[in-house]
Write a protein that holds these residues in place. Structure first.
Motif, PDB file in Angstrom:
ATOM      1  N   ASP A   1       0.815  -1.296  -0.362  1.00 62.12           N
ATOM      2  CA  ASP A   1      -0.093  -0.267  -0.332  1.00 62.12           C
ATOM      3  C   ASP A   1       0.937   1.130   0.042  1.00 62.12           C
ATOM      4  OD1 ASP A   1      -2.433  -1.002  -0.214  1.00 62.12           O
ATOM      5  OD2 ASP A   1      -2.603  -1.660   1.963  1.00 62.12           O
ATOM      6  N   ALA A   2       2.307   1.196   0.910  1.00 63.67           N
ATOM      7  CA  ALA A   2       3.075   2.274   0.963  1.00 63.67           C
ATOM      8  C   ALA A   2       3.197   2.961  -0.587  1.00 63.67           C
ATOM      9  CB  ALA A   2       3.722   2.122   1.942  1.00 63.67           C
ATOM     10  N   PRO A   3       3.824   3.765  -0.693  1.00 62.37           N
ATOM     11  CA  PRO A   3       3.904   4.231  -2.309  1.00 62.37           C
ATOM     12  C   PRO A   3       4.904   3.216  -2.524  1.00 62.37           C
ATOM     13  CG  PRO A   3       2.999   6.147  -0.828  1.00 62.37           C
ATOM     14  CD  PRO A   3       3.499   4.689  -0.076  1.00 62.37           C
ATOM     15  N   TRP A   4       5.961   3.811  -0.923  1.00 63.40           N
ATOM     16  CA  TRP A   4       7.662   2.665  -1.805  1.00 63.40           C
ATOM     17  C   TRP A   4       7.381   1.438  -2.275  1.00 63.40           C
ATOM     18  CZ3 TRP A   4       9.969  -1.384   0.784  1.00 63.40           C
ATOM     19  CH2 TRP A   4       9.184  -1.325   2.019  1.00 63.40           C
ATOM     20  N   GLU A   5       6.336   0.366  -1.338  1.00 65.19           N
ATOM     21  CA  GLU A   5       6.410  -0.198  -1.505  1.00 65.19           C
ATOM     22  C   GLU A   5       5.006  -1.411  -3.238  1.00 65.19           C
ATOM     23  OE1 GLU A   5       3.874  -1.777   1.779  1.00 65.19           O
ATOM     24  OE2 GLU A   5       5.724  -2.589   2.463  1.00 65.19           O
ATOM     25  N   ALA A   6       5.100  -0.044  -3.454  1.00 65.01           N
ATOM     26  CA  ALA A   6       3.990  -0.238  -5.203  1.00 65.01           C
ATOM     27  C   ALA A   6       5.020   0.361  -5.836  1.00 65.01           C
ATOM     28  CB  ALA A   6       2.980   0.532  -5.026  1.00 65.01           C
ATOM     29  N   GLU A   7       5.933   0.682  -5.368  1.00 66.61           N
ATOM     30  CA  GLU A   7       7.759   1.834  -6.426  1.00 66.61           C
ATOM     31  C   GLU A   7       8.199   0.431  -6.821  1.00 66.61           C
ATOM     32  OE1 GLU A   7       7.774   3.492  -8.317  1.00 66.61           O
ATOM     33  OE2 GLU A   7       9.481   3.297  -9.369  1.00 66.61           O
ATOM     34  N   LEU A   8       8.081  -0.584  -5.551  1.00 67.93           N
ATOM     35  CA  LEU A   8       9.515  -1.476  -5.456  1.00 67.93           C
ATOM     36  C   LEU A   8       8.804  -2.641  -6.233  1.00 67.93           C
ATOM     37  CD1 LEU A   8      11.798  -3.031  -4.099  1.00 67.93           C
ATOM     38  CD2 LEU A   8       9.836  -3.826  -2.544  1.00 67.93           C
ATOM     39  N   ASP A   9       7.276  -2.813  -5.707  1.00 63.20           N
ATOM     40  CA  ASP A   9       6.424  -3.709  -6.804  1.00 63.20           C
ATOM     41  C   ASP A   9       6.671  -3.234  -8.114  1.00 63.20           C
ATOM     42  OD1 ASP A   9       4.855  -6.204  -6.629  1.00 63.20           O
ATOM     43  OD2 ASP A   9       3.656  -5.026  -8.041  1.00 63.20           O
ATOM     44  N   ARG A  10       6.827  -2.464  -8.878  1.00 62.34           N
ATOM     45  CA  ARG A  10       6.738  -2.279 -10.206  1.00 62.34           C
ATOM     46  C   ARG A  10       8.154  -2.345 -10.579  1.00 62.34           C
ATOM     47  NH1 ARG A  10       3.015   1.943 -10.002  1.00 62.34           N
ATOM     48  NH2 ARG A  10       4.911   3.532  -8.868  1.00 62.34           N
ATOM     49  N   GLN A  11       9.298  -1.824 -10.002  1.00 62.80           N
ATOM     50  CA  GLN A  11      10.461  -2.356 -10.280  1.00 62.80           C
ATOM     51  C   GLN A  11      10.692  -3.633 -10.600  1.00 62.80           C
ATOM     52  OE1 GLN A  11      13.572   0.107  -8.948  1.00 62.80           O
ATOM     53  NE2 GLN A  11      12.530   1.969  -8.562  1.00 62.80           N
TER      54      GLN A  11
ATOM     55  N   ASP B   1       7.236 -12.592   6.270  1.00 59.48           N
ATOM     56  CA  ASP B   1       8.754 -12.619   5.745  1.00 59.48           C
ATOM     57  C   ASP B   1       8.599 -11.932   4.903  1.00 59.48           C
ATOM     58  OD1 ASP B   1       9.563 -14.554   7.115  1.00 59.48           O
ATOM     59  OD2 ASP B   1       9.013 -16.317   6.546  1.00 59.48           O
ATOM     60  N   ILE B   2       7.608 -11.478   3.261  1.00 64.78           N
ATOM     61  CA  ILE B   2       7.664 -10.505   2.702  1.00 64.78           C
ATOM     62  C   ILE B   2       7.798  -9.676   3.078  1.00 64.78           C
ATOM     63  CG2 ILE B   2       5.824  -9.802   0.715  1.00 64.78           C
ATOM     64  CD1 ILE B   2       4.383 -12.649   0.597  1.00 64.78           C
ATOM     65  N   HIS B   3       7.310  -9.204   4.346  1.00 63.80           N
ATOM     66  CA  HIS B   3       7.767  -7.421   4.883  1.00 63.80           C
ATOM     67  C   HIS B   3       8.667  -7.512   5.019  1.00 63.80           C
ATOM     68  CE1 HIS B   3       6.747  -3.940   6.633  1.00 63.80           C
ATOM     69  NE2 HIS B   3       7.320  -4.067   7.655  1.00 63.80           N
ATOM     70  N   ARG B   4       9.736  -8.692   5.702  1.00 62.66           N
ATOM     71  CA  ARG B   4      10.623  -8.050   6.132  1.00 62.66           C
ATOM     72  C   ARG B   4      11.276  -8.362   5.179  1.00 62.66           C
ATOM     73  NH1 ARG B   4      10.844 -12.810  10.948  1.00 62.66           N
ATOM     74  NH2 ARG B   4      10.201 -11.323  12.838  1.00 62.66           N
ATOM     75  N   GLY B   5      11.696  -8.887   3.911  1.00 64.65           N
ATOM     76  CA  GLY B   5      12.008  -9.452   2.938  1.00 64.65           C
ATOM     77  C   GLY B   5      11.956  -7.378   1.523  1.00 64.65           C
ATOM     78  N   ARG B   6      11.325  -7.618   1.790  1.00 69.51           N
ATOM     79  CA  ARG B   6      10.593  -5.881   0.978  1.00 69.51           C
ATOM     80  C   ARG B   6      11.859  -4.726   1.939  1.00 69.51           C
ATOM     81  NH1 ARG B   6       4.332  -6.007   1.053  1.00 69.51           N
ATOM     82  NH2 ARG B   6       4.126  -6.757  -0.530  1.00 69.51           N
ATOM     83  N   GLU B   7      11.614  -4.436   3.246  1.00 66.43           N
ATOM     84  CA  GLU B   7      12.332  -3.808   4.457  1.00 66.43           C
ATOM     85  C   GLU B   7      13.411  -3.689   3.576  1.00 66.43           C
ATOM     86  OE1 GLU B   7      11.265  -1.033   5.828  1.00 66.43           O
ATOM     87  OE2 GLU B   7       9.279  -2.014   6.465  1.00 66.43           O
ATOM     88  N   ALA B   8      14.430  -5.006   3.929  1.00 71.27           N
ATOM     89  CA  ALA B   8      15.202  -5.234   3.356  1.00 71.27           C
ATOM     90  C   ALA B   8      16.274  -4.588   2.260  1.00 71.27           C
ATOM     91  CB  ALA B   8      16.003  -6.834   3.824  1.00 71.27           C
ATOM     92  N   LEU B   9      14.598  -4.918   0.980  1.00 75.94           N
ATOM     93  CA  LEU B   9      15.607  -4.529  -0.162  1.00 75.94           C
ATOM     94  C   LEU B   9      15.523  -3.005  -0.717  1.00 75.94           C
ATOM     95  CD1 LEU B   9      13.153  -6.584  -2.721  1.00 75.94           C
ATOM     96  CD2 LEU B   9      15.412  -6.713  -2.192  1.00 75.94           C
ATOM     97  N   ARG B  10      14.407  -2.524   0.502  1.00 75.15           N
ATOM     98  CA  ARG B  10      14.524  -0.634   0.589  1.00 75.15           C
ATOM     99  C   ARG B  10      15.454  -0.621   1.333  1.00 75.15           C
ATOM    100  NH1 ARG B  10      10.324   3.555   3.091  1.00 75.15           N
ATOM    101  NH2 ARG B  10      10.164   1.888   5.179  1.00 75.15           N
ATOM    102  N   ARG B  11      16.441  -1.667   2.556  1.00 79.42           N
ATOM    103  CA  ARG B  11      17.298  -0.811   3.598  1.00 79.42           C
ATOM    104  C   ARG B  11      18.713  -0.979   1.863  1.00 79.42           C
ATOM    105  NH1 ARG B  11      15.280  -3.667   7.524  1.00 79.42           N
ATOM    106  NH2 ARG B  11      16.089  -4.940   7.009  1.00 79.42           N
TER     107      ARG B  11
END
Lengths: 159, 183
Positions: free
Chosen positions: A9-19, B162-172
């Motif tokens: 839902d968060a913009p960065w999560e949606a952007e990550l999904d897109r990328q 796990d998906i949430h942690r994975g996304r956070e790790a990717l962002r970091r």
């Protein structure tokens, strides 16, 4: 408590999904196609009886179905007629005569079966304990054998 | 009878997609190549139908995914049963699934991490398998949380975490690379 829903839902999560979805496919190794074709060639060289039933020649598939049907029909017929009439008795006698060379094996199996029957009919704690120990020993020997194979053979394959 | 030339063309059309699906899940080029080979051998057996099917690509992708997950499961079972399994990681959350799987093959990706996509792909491969597998199933295979939980035979809560942690790790990791940082 239910964990929170982590839909992007968060913009960065949606952007990550897109990328992530835009990431291109990785190029397959050049060896892949040749490996597959070589494996297909090896399979093609196998005689029909070493392939799966689905890959047998149609004529042999048909013949095998016919043989299986005849066997099944014969067994069913025998099952229905066993115990009645002389034919069944004659068939049984002839089968026993054919199996005569296997008599010692049959005697050994029969003795084992009788011993097992005795155990079941007169259950004692000792007999059940022995049976459990026997089964346990068989299981452990299988595990041990498997472990030895795994440790001895696999490193050689990998090296 | 299958025409080998026609099958080779078919295979070359789909080999990158099949290999990538396996590689993202397994994190290892060698295993991914083995799985891709098995997928195409299976496809060869059904080539008569697949060659005229408009959904051949989807079929190949599904088979590649299932075979990769089977490969992970087999590896995990063998590893747990026979090897010196690490026992001092109980305190680390979410390390029960494929934490004992082979380390991701990130070397080549790191070497080429020049542009944004390479950085993202490398970051994905650097995730521990316990996070990478559900992230890949969610974002690339478009499975729902429930489907992922069923495929991995674990709880829905663990999948979400796990998906949430994975996304956070990717962002970091991406934040550390300004070229690929998320907006």
């Amino acid at each position: 408590m239910n964990p929170p829903d982590h839909r992007p839902d968060a913009p960065w999560e949606a952007e990550l999904d897109r990328q992530l979805k835009r990431l291109p496919d990785r190029r397959a190794p050049a060896t892949l196609a040749s490996r597959v074709l070589a494996a297909i060639e090896v399979r093609a060289r196998l005689p029909w009886y070493r392939r799966t039933w689905w890959q047998w020649p149609p004529a042999i598939q048909g013949l095998s179905l016919l043989v299986a049907s005849v066997l099944l029909g014969g067994l069913t017929w025998l099952g229905l007629h066993t115990g009645r009439g002389d034919l069944a008795a004659a068939l049984v006698a002839r089968s026993i005569a054919c199996l005569a060379p296997l008599a010692p094996l049959w005697t050994a199996l029969n003795t084992l079966a009788q011993a097992a029957l005795l155990l079941v009919k007169q259950p004692t704690l000792l007999s059940w304990t022995l049976l459990a120990a026997f089964i346990g020993a068989l299981y452990l020997s299988c595990v041990g054998f498997g472990t030895v194979l795994y440790r001895v053979i696999l490193p050689r394959r990998n090296s | 009878m299958t025409d080998p030339i026609q099958f080779e063309t078919f295979m070359r059309n789909y080999q990158d997609m099949v290999f990538t699906t396996a590689w993202r899940l397994l994190g290892n080029s060698s295993d991914a190549e083995d799985v891709a080979q098995e997928v195409f051998l299976k496809a060869y057996e059904r080539f008569t139908e697949l060659s005229v099917s408009p959904t051949a690509g989807g079929w190949l992708k599904t088979v590649a995914r299932n075979m990769s997950l089977n490969h992970l499961t087999r590896y995990r079972a063998r590893w747990r049963f026979f090897s010196e399994f690490e026992t001092d990681d109980a305190g680390e959350p979410g390390r029960d699934f494929a934490a004992s799987l082979p380390a991701p093959d990130t070397h080549s990706a790191q070497m080429e991490a020049g542009d944004q996509r390479e950085i993202l792909e490398a970051a994905l491969q650097q995730l521990p398998p316990t996070q990478r597998v559900p992230v890949v199933l969610y974002h690339f295979e478009n499975l729902s949380y429930e489907e992922i939980a069923a495929q991995l035979k674990c709880s829905l809560g663990k999948v979400k975490t796990d998906i949430h942690r994975g996304r956070e790790a990717l962002r970091r990791r991406l934040v550390a690379n300004p070229e690929a940082a998320l907006s």
